[in-house]
Scaffold this motif. Structure first.
Motif, PDB file in Angstrom:
ATOM      1  N   LYS A 144      15.499   3.086  -8.896  1.00 22.67           N
ATOM      2  CA  LYS A 144      16.020   3.211  -7.520  1.00 22.67           C
ATOM      3  C   LYS A 144      14.801   3.358  -6.613  1.00 22.67           C
ATOM      4  CE  LYS A 144      20.511   5.119  -8.526  1.00 22.67           C
ATOM      5  NZ  LYS A 144      21.549   6.044  -8.123  1.00 22.67           N
ATOM      6  N   TRP A 145      14.733   2.489  -5.635  1.00 24.20           N
ATOM      7  CA  TRP A 145      13.608   2.466  -4.709  1.00 24.20           C
ATOM      8  C   TRP A 145      14.030   3.226  -3.451  1.00 24.20           C
ATOM      9  CZ3 TRP A 145       9.498  -1.305  -5.706  1.00 24.20           C
ATOM     10  CH2 TRP A 145       9.695  -2.038  -6.874  1.00 24.20           C
ATOM     11  N   ILE A 146      13.376   4.333  -3.154  1.00 29.18           N
ATOM     12  CA  ILE A 146      13.697   5.131  -1.966  1.00 29.18           C
ATOM     13  C   ILE A 146      12.596   4.882  -0.926  1.00 29.18           C
ATOM     14  CG2 ILE A 146      14.129   7.433  -1.047  1.00 29.18           C
ATOM     15  CD1 ILE A 146      14.941   8.236  -3.951  1.00 29.18           C
ATOM     16  N   VAL A 147      12.991   4.289   0.197  1.00 31.40           N
ATOM     17  CA  VAL A 147      12.012   3.922   1.226  1.00 31.40           C
ATOM     18  C   VAL A 147      11.541   5.193   1.940  1.00 31.40           C
ATOM     19  CG1 VAL A 147      11.582   2.502   3.265  1.00 31.40           C
ATOM     20  CG2 VAL A 147      13.212   1.708   1.528  1.00 31.40           C
ATOM     21  N   PRO A 148      10.228   5.469   1.903  1.00 33.25           N
ATOM     22  CA  PRO A 148       9.713   6.686   2.540  1.00 33.25           C
ATOM     23  C   PRO A 148       9.747   6.614   4.066  1.00 33.25           C
ATOM     24  CG  PRO A 148       7.942   5.501   1.377  1.00 33.25           C
ATOM     25  CD  PRO A 148       9.197   4.705   1.213  1.00 33.25           C
ATOM     26  N   ALA A 149       9.596   7.758   4.680  1.00 35.92           N
ATOM     27  CA  ALA A 149       9.526   7.838   6.148  1.00 35.92           C
ATOM     28  C   ALA A 149       8.385   6.954   6.636  1.00 35.92           C
ATOM     29  CB  ALA A 149       9.297   9.283   6.585  1.00 35.92           C
ATOM     30  N   ASP A 150       8.579   6.343   7.807  1.00 30.94           N
ATOM     31  CA  ASP A 150       7.580   5.501   8.460  1.00 30.94           C
ATOM     32  C   ASP A 150       7.179   4.277   7.632  1.00 30.94           C
ATOM     33  OD1 ASP A 150       7.494   7.240  10.671  1.00 30.94           O
ATOM     34  OD2 ASP A 150       6.061   8.526   9.631  1.00 30.94           O
ATOM     35  N   HIS A 151       8.102   3.778   6.817  1.00 31.61           N
ATOM     36  CA  HIS A 151       7.876   2.585   6.002  1.00 31.61           C
ATOM     37  C   HIS A 151       9.130   1.714   6.025  1.00 31.61           C
ATOM     38  CE1 HIS A 151       4.666   5.112   4.440  1.00 31.61           C
ATOM     39  NE2 HIS A 151       4.132   4.040   3.872  1.00 31.61           N
ATOM     40  N   ILE A 152       8.966   0.449   5.627  1.00 28.45           N
ATOM     41  CA  ILE A 152      10.101  -0.440   5.417  1.00 28.45           C
ATOM     42  C   ILE A 152       9.906  -1.149   4.077  1.00 28.45           C
ATOM     43  CG2 ILE A 152      10.622  -0.819   7.864  1.00 28.45           C
ATOM     44  CD1 ILE A 152       9.204  -3.565   7.606  1.00 28.45           C
ATOM     45  N   PHE A 153      10.968  -1.797   3.623  1.00 24.77           N
ATOM     46  CA  PHE A 153      10.936  -2.589   2.403  1.00 24.77           C
ATOM     47  C   PHE A 153      11.269  -4.015   2.802  1.00 24.77           C
ATOM     48  CE2 PHE A 153      12.305  -4.307  -1.627  1.00 24.77           C
ATOM     49  CZ  PHE A 153      11.630  -3.575  -2.589  1.00 24.77           C
ATOM     50  N   VAL A 154      10.429  -4.973   2.403  1.00 20.43           N
ATOM     51  CA  VAL A 154      10.626  -6.367   2.799  1.00 20.43           C
ATOM     52  C   VAL A 154      10.697  -7.264   1.572  1.00 20.43           C
ATOM     53  CG1 VAL A 154       9.471  -6.074   5.029  1.00 20.43           C
ATOM     54  CG2 VAL A 154       8.139  -6.808   3.047  1.00 20.43           C
ATOM     55  N   MET A 155      11.417  -8.388   1.737  1.00 11.75           N
ATOM     56  CA  MET A 155      11.511  -9.396   0.678  1.00 11.75           C
ATOM     57  C   MET A 155      11.539 -10.772   1.313  1.00 11.75           C
ATOM     58  SD  MET A 155      14.384  -7.626  -1.777  1.00 11.75           S
ATOM     59  CE  MET A 155      14.141  -8.689  -3.194  1.00 11.75           C
ATOM     60  N   GLY A 156      11.092 -11.775   0.559  1.00 13.92           N
ATOM     61  CA  GLY A 156      11.208 -13.150   1.000  1.00 13.92           C
ATOM     62  C   GLY A 156      12.600 -13.674   0.699  1.00 13.92           C
ATOM     63  N   ASP A 157      13.044 -14.684   1.428  1.00 16.23           N
ATOM     64  CA  ASP A 157      14.364 -15.271   1.193  1.00 16.23           C
ATOM     65  C   ASP A 157      14.407 -16.055  -0.112  1.00 16.23           C
ATOM     66  OD1 ASP A 157      15.051 -14.157   3.583  1.00 16.23           O
ATOM     67  OD2 ASP A 157      15.308 -16.045   4.658  1.00 16.23           O
ATOM     68  N   ASN A 158      13.270 -16.520  -0.573  1.00 13.69           N
ATOM     69  CA  ASN A 158      13.156 -17.209  -1.855  1.00 13.69           C
ATOM     70  C   ASN A 158      12.772 -16.137  -2.876  1.00 13.69           C
ATOM     71  OD1 ASN A 158      12.715 -18.909  -3.997  1.00 13.69           O
ATOM     72  ND2 ASN A 158      11.193 -20.176  -2.965  1.00 13.69           N
ATOM     73  N   ARG A 159      13.730 -15.310  -3.263  1.00 16.34           N
ATOM     74  CA  ARG A 159      13.487 -14.098  -4.045  1.00 16.34           C
ATOM     75  C   ARG A 159      12.758 -14.346  -5.355  1.00 16.34           C
ATOM     76  NH1 ARG A 159      17.145 -10.496  -1.429  1.00 16.34           N
ATOM     77  NH2 ARG A 159      16.480 -10.847   0.703  1.00 16.34           N
ATOM     78  N   ASN A 160      12.909 -15.515  -5.941  1.00 14.43           N
ATOM     79  CA  ASN A 160      12.270 -15.802  -7.219  1.00 14.43           C
ATOM     80  C   ASN A 160      10.851 -16.338  -7.050  1.00 14.43           C
ATOM     81  OD1 ASN A 160      14.619 -15.045  -8.637  1.00 14.43           O
ATOM     82  ND2 ASN A 160      15.512 -17.039  -8.213  1.00 14.43           N
ATOM     83  N   ASN A 161      10.411 -16.487  -5.810  1.00 13.35           N
ATOM     84  CA  ASN A 161       9.071 -17.011  -5.529  1.00 13.35           C
ATOM     85  C   ASN A 161       8.497 -16.286  -4.313  1.00 13.35           C
ATOM     86  OD1 ASN A 161       6.782 -18.620  -5.575  1.00 13.35           O
ATOM     87  ND2 ASN A 161       7.724 -20.263  -4.407  1.00 13.35           N
ATOM     88  N   SER A 162       8.451 -14.968  -4.389  1.00  9.73           N
ATOM     89  CA  SER A 162       7.995 -14.194  -3.233  1.00  9.73           C
ATOM     90  C   SER A 162       7.222 -12.970  -3.689  1.00  9.73           C
ATOM     91  CB  SER A 162       9.204 -13.755  -2.399  1.00  9.73           C
ATOM     92  OG  SER A 162       8.796 -12.925  -1.336  1.00  9.73           O
ATOM     93  N   GLU A 163       6.022 -12.814  -3.128  1.00 11.80           N
ATOM     94  CA  GLU A 163       5.284 -11.564  -3.299  1.00 11.80           C
ATOM     95  C   GLU A 163       5.666 -10.687  -2.124  1.00 11.80           C
ATOM     96  OE1 GLU A 163       0.771  -9.839  -3.927  1.00 11.80           O
ATOM     97  OE2 GLU A 163       1.096 -11.990  -3.774  1.00 11.80           O
ATOM     98  N   ASP A 164       6.327  -9.577  -2.412  1.00 15.60           N
ATOM     99  CA  ASP A 164       6.871  -8.744  -1.343  1.00 15.60           C
ATOM    100  C   ASP A 164       6.804  -7.281  -1.750  1.00 15.60           C
ATOM    101  OD1 ASP A 164       9.128  -8.567  -3.126  1.00 15.60           O
ATOM    102  OD2 ASP A 164       9.997 -10.348  -2.198  1.00 15.60           O
ATOM    103  N   SER A 165       7.660  -6.442  -1.187  1.00 16.95           N
ATOM    104  CA  SER A 165       7.599  -5.003  -1.463  1.00 16.95           C
ATOM    105  C   SER A 165       7.816  -4.669  -2.932  1.00 16.95           C
ATOM    106  CB  SER A 165       8.617  -4.251  -0.610  1.00 16.95           C
ATOM    107  OG  SER A 165       8.184  -4.192   0.729  1.00 16.95           O
ATOM    108  N   ARG A 166       8.459  -5.543  -3.670  1.00 22.67           N
ATOM    109  CA  ARG A 166       8.605  -5.317  -5.114  1.00 22.67           C
ATOM    110  C   ARG A 166       7.240  -5.324  -5.794  1.00 22.67           C
ATOM    111  NH1 ARG A 166      12.572 -10.153  -6.323  1.00 22.67           N
ATOM    112  NH2 ARG A 166      11.195 -11.028  -4.736  1.00 22.67           N
ATOM    113  N   ASP A 167       6.276  -6.036  -5.198  1.00 24.59           N
ATOM    114  CA  ASP A 167       4.934  -6.155  -5.780  1.00 24.59           C
ATOM    115  C   ASP A 167       3.897  -5.287  -5.071  1.00 24.59           C
ATOM    116  OD1 ASP A 167       5.710  -8.404  -7.557  1.00 24.59           O
ATOM    117  OD2 ASP A 167       5.950  -9.467  -5.662  1.00 24.59           O
ATOM    118  N   ILE A 168       3.915  -5.305  -3.744  1.00 18.94           N
ATOM    119  CA  ILE A 168       2.855  -4.612  -2.991  1.00 18.94           C
ATOM    120  C   ILE A 168       3.259  -3.218  -2.534  1.00 18.94           C
ATOM    121  CG2 ILE A 168       1.761  -6.743  -2.229  1.00 18.94           C
ATOM    122  CD1 ILE A 168       3.073  -6.391   0.486  1.00 18.94           C
ATOM    123  N   GLY A 169       4.550  -2.900  -2.636  1.00 15.98           N
ATOM    124  CA  GLY A 169       5.004  -1.572  -2.259  1.00 15.98           C
ATOM    125  C   GLY A 169       5.625  -1.530  -0.869  1.00 15.98           C
ATOM    126  N   TYR A 170       5.918  -0.328  -0.445  1.00 22.59           N
ATOM    127  CA  TYR A 170       6.532  -0.107   0.866  1.00 22.59           C
ATOM    128  C   TYR A 170       5.517  -0.448   1.957  1.00 22.59           C
ATOM    129  CZ  TYR A 170       9.611   2.525  -2.202  1.00 22.59           C
ATOM    130  OH  TYR A 170      10.442   2.879  -3.225  1.00 22.59           O
TER     131      TYR A 170
END
Length: 183
Positions: A144-170
């Motif tokens: 379970k990913w809990i987004v900390p204060a003063d942060h957001i979580f982002v993802m690309g629309d092409n979920r299977n080909n995206s470096e996003d918060s799953r990789d780089i973090g909040y």
């Protein structure tokens, strides 16, 4: 003497235009070019988008679904110096090729609990309706990913080909450089 006045007139006009264009690019609106396929089918590789810098300038929290430009170097602090040096007009003189700016979609805001199960995103226990996603997401996690204060979580629309918060973090809010406005 007349030639010197004309040269000075032209030089001062160009200097003022450069300063005004820089201020607009740093604080108001700036063009970006999409690099890659992580936002397919919404945005395509090499597509040009215009970004409002006002959310960054005034520290607005983006909304769910907003497409934002982020600085992916989340392990460092950002300041006004970064904004000035990253301006396209200044970049003309710097000759750098850093690919640190990503264009992604906001999926989570501070305090949200995100889960990735059954090939879908769940936010605070509810499945998120995402009609813009390219295809079924293969990524799943028991975490379970809990987004900390003063942060957001982002993802690309092409979920299977995206470096996003799953990789780089909040993403710290000061790393959200702007919100896509055109096209």
């Amino acid at each position: 003497m007349n030639v010197v006045k004309k040269i000075w007139s032209w030089a001062s006009t160009l200097a003022i235009a450069f300063v005004v264009a820089s201020v607009v690019g740093i604080f108001i609106v700036q063009p970006y070019q999409v690099d890659g396929h992580s936002m397919d089918p919404t945005l395509h590789d090499s597509e040009r988008v215009y970004v409002s810098k006002l959310p960054h300038t005034f520290s607005y929290l983006p909304e769910y679904g907003d497409i934002v430009i982020i600085d992916s170097r989340v392990d460092r602090n950002r300041g006004l110096k970064d904004d000035v040096l990253e301006n396209p007009l200044i970049q003309l003189f710097r000759n750098t090729t850093d690919h640190v700016f990503y264009i992604k979609r906001v999926v989570g805001k501070p305090g949200d609990i995100l889960e990735f199960k059954n090939h879908h995103v769940y936010r605070n226990g509810e499945e998120v309706n995402e009609p813009y996603v390219k295809e079924m997401m293969f990524f799943e996690s028991d975490k379970k990913w809990i987004v900390p204060a003063d942060h957001i979580f982002v993802m690309g629309d092409n979920r299977n080909n995206s470096e996003d918060s799953r990789d780089i973090g909040y993403i710290p809010l000061d790393h959200v450089l702007g919100k896509k406005i055109i096209p």
